[in-house]
Scaffold this active site. Structure first.
Site, PDB file in Angstrom:
ATOM      1  N   CYS A   1      -5.795 -10.691 -12.080  1.00  0.00           N
ATOM      2  CA  CYS A   1      -6.330 -10.955 -10.667  1.00  0.00           C
ATOM      3  C   CYS A   1      -5.424 -12.405 -10.492  1.00  0.00           C
ATOM      4  O   CYS A   1      -5.137 -13.356 -11.535  1.00  0.00           O
ATOM      5  CB  CYS A   1      -7.554 -11.415 -10.727  1.00  0.00           C
ATOM      6  SG  CYS A   1      -8.228 -12.175  -9.191  1.00  0.00           S
ATOM      7  N   LEU A   2      -4.869 -12.463  -9.269  1.00  0.00           N
ATOM      8  CA  LEU A   2      -3.793 -13.671  -8.915  1.00  0.00           C
ATOM      9  C   LEU A   2      -4.730 -14.910  -8.788  1.00  0.00           C
ATOM     10  O   LEU A   2      -4.040 -16.220  -9.038  1.00  0.00           O
ATOM     11  CB  LEU A   2      -3.240 -13.330  -7.485  1.00  0.00           C
ATOM     12  CG  LEU A   2      -2.459 -12.341  -7.380  1.00  0.00           C
ATOM     13  CD1 LEU A   2      -1.836 -11.959  -5.981  1.00  0.00           C
ATOM     14  CD2 LEU A   2      -1.274 -12.530  -8.314  1.00  0.00           C
TER      15      LEU A   2
ATOM     16  N   GLN B   1      -9.076 -14.980  -1.270  1.00  0.00           N
ATOM     17  CA  GLN B   1      -8.024 -15.465  -2.161  1.00  0.00           C
ATOM     18  C   GLN B   1      -7.033 -16.349  -1.522  1.00  0.00           C
ATOM     19  O   GLN B   1      -6.362 -17.341  -2.182  1.00  0.00           O
ATOM     20  CB  GLN B   1      -7.459 -14.476  -2.772  1.00  0.00           C
ATOM     21  CG  GLN B   1      -8.367 -13.527  -3.843  1.00  0.00           C
ATOM     22  CD  GLN B   1      -7.351 -12.583  -4.528  1.00  0.00           C
ATOM     23  OE1 GLN B   1      -7.284 -11.341  -4.096  1.00  0.00           O
ATOM     24  NE2 GLN B   1      -7.073 -12.852  -5.798  1.00  0.00           N
TER      25      GLN B   1
ATOM     26  N   HIS C   1     -11.520  -3.241  -7.458  1.00  0.00           N
ATOM     27  CA  HIS C   1     -11.364  -4.885  -7.718  1.00  0.00           C
ATOM     28  C   HIS C   1     -11.345  -5.785  -6.193  1.00  0.00           C
ATOM     29  O   HIS C   1     -12.031  -6.743  -6.195  1.00  0.00           O
ATOM     30  CB  HIS C   1     -10.131  -4.817  -8.245  1.00  0.00           C
ATOM     31  CG  HIS C   1      -9.518  -6.294  -8.678  1.00  0.00           C
ATOM     32  ND1 HIS C   1      -9.723  -6.942 -10.057  1.00  0.00           N
ATOM     33  CD2 HIS C   1      -9.269  -7.178  -8.117  1.00  0.00           C
ATOM     34  CE1 HIS C   1      -8.993  -8.134 -10.201  1.00  0.00           C
ATOM     35  NE2 HIS C   1      -9.027  -8.490  -8.792  1.00  0.00           N
ATOM     36  N   GLU C   2     -10.666  -5.241  -5.433  1.00  0.00           N
ATOM     37  CA  GLU C   2     -10.503  -6.056  -4.020  1.00  0.00           C
ATOM     38  C   GLU C   2     -11.694  -5.974  -3.206  1.00  0.00           C
ATOM     39  O   GLU C   2     -12.118  -6.896  -2.778  1.00  0.00           O
ATOM     40  CB  GLU C   2      -9.400  -5.410  -3.281  1.00  0.00           C
ATOM     41  CG  GLU C   2      -8.016  -5.667  -3.925  1.00  0.00           C
ATOM     42  CD  GLU C   2      -7.606  -6.788  -4.559  1.00  0.00           C
ATOM     43  OE1 GLU C   2      -7.927  -8.046  -4.036  1.00  0.00           O
ATOM     44  OE2 GLU C   2      -6.718  -6.762  -5.357  1.00  0.00           O
TER      45      GLU C   2
ATOM     46  N   GLY D   1      -2.587  -6.205  -4.975  1.00  0.00           N
ATOM     47  CA  GLY D   1      -3.766  -6.257  -4.118  1.00  0.00           C
ATOM     48  C   GLY D   1      -4.197  -7.924  -3.718  1.00  0.00           C
ATOM     49  O   GLY D   1      -3.904  -8.698  -4.768  1.00  0.00           O
TER      50      GLY D   1
ATOM     51  N   HIS E   1     -14.051  -8.592  -4.657  1.00  0.00           N
ATOM     52  CA  HIS E   1     -13.687  -9.902  -4.079  1.00  0.00           C
ATOM     53  C   HIS E   1     -14.344 -10.238  -2.864  1.00  0.00           C
ATOM     54  O   HIS E   1     -14.694 -11.309  -2.570  1.00  0.00           O
ATOM     55  CB  HIS E   1     -12.013  -9.872  -3.826  1.00  0.00           C
ATOM     56  CG  HIS E   1     -11.090 -10.559  -4.962  1.00  0.00           C
ATOM     57  ND1 HIS E   1     -11.531 -11.604  -5.442  1.00  0.00           N
ATOM     58  CD2 HIS E   1     -10.292  -9.982  -5.502  1.00  0.00           C
ATOM     59  CE1 HIS E   1     -10.401 -11.790  -6.374  1.00  0.00           C
ATOM     60  NE2 HIS E   1      -9.676 -10.704  -6.483  1.00  0.00           N
TER      61      HIS E   1
END
Ligand code: NI
Length: 185
Positions: free
Chosen positions: A96-97, A50, A138-139, A45, A142
């Site tokens: 998370c990236l 990001q 989660h996204e 995701g 963000h």
């Protein structure tokens, strides 16, 4: 085009992202670039903030998980709105990236009802549960300026302080391109 991924500590990750007006930006090419960026980092995701874009768009593709139970789910979510969250709270170790090499247990509800536009600007209202719901939550966080670390206890967060500060400085061992707010140039 593969973008560098914005690291923990950058203000763009703490900002509430703006809704996208149809026609104002090329959502198809933005989503395409985001998929490319996410695949290069082996993510499942990715949210627009990001890559430094403070707009309400995120993408999901579970095919990289290689998990038969989860199956393959690929979708672009534009201006999403979580209408309700139901079911049992369950714990899942999130990563998370933008926060590489840290994984922590986060508790969230199992089922999510969400309304969103796809990249053709068609509206959808759907219910998801399990892993897909988890990635969605989660996204969705963000684009509201929230990270999974915001769900941790103050003690847990304090224990991670050193690692998080290194990430902000770009001191991380990963294979994808990053942009860190406190990196020395
Ligand atoms: Ni993330």
């Amino acid at each position: 085009m593969v973008y560098p991924i914005v690291m923990y500590g950058d203000p763009v990750l703490k900002k509430k992202a703006k809704a996208i007006k149809p026609g104002s930006i090329d959502v198809k090419s933005l989503a395409e670039d985001m998929f490319e960026t996410m695949y290069a980092a082996n993510g499942v995701g990715l949210a627009a903030p990001q890559i430094g874009r403070s707009v309400r768009l995120f993408i999901i593709d579970t095919s990289q998980m290689d998990d038969e139970e989860v199956g393959d789910f690929k979708q672009v979510f534009i201006n999403p709105e979580i209408i309700s969250e139901n079911g049992e709270e369950w714990i899942f170790e999130e990563g998370c990236l933008s926060i590489p090499n840290i994984r922590e247990d986060v508790e969230r509800k199992d089922t999510v009802k969400i309304r969103y536009m796809d990249e053709q600007w068609e509206e959808h209202e759907e219910v998801f549960s399990g892993i897909v719901a988890r990635i969605l939550q989660h996204e969705y966080d963000h684009i509201n300026g929230k990270l999974f670390t915001d769900h941790l206890t103050p003690l847990k967060k304090r224990l991670l302080k050193g690692k998080l500060s290194n990430i902000s400085k770009g001191k991380v061992d990963i294979s994808y391109r990053i942009i860190a707010p406190l990196a020395k140039v």
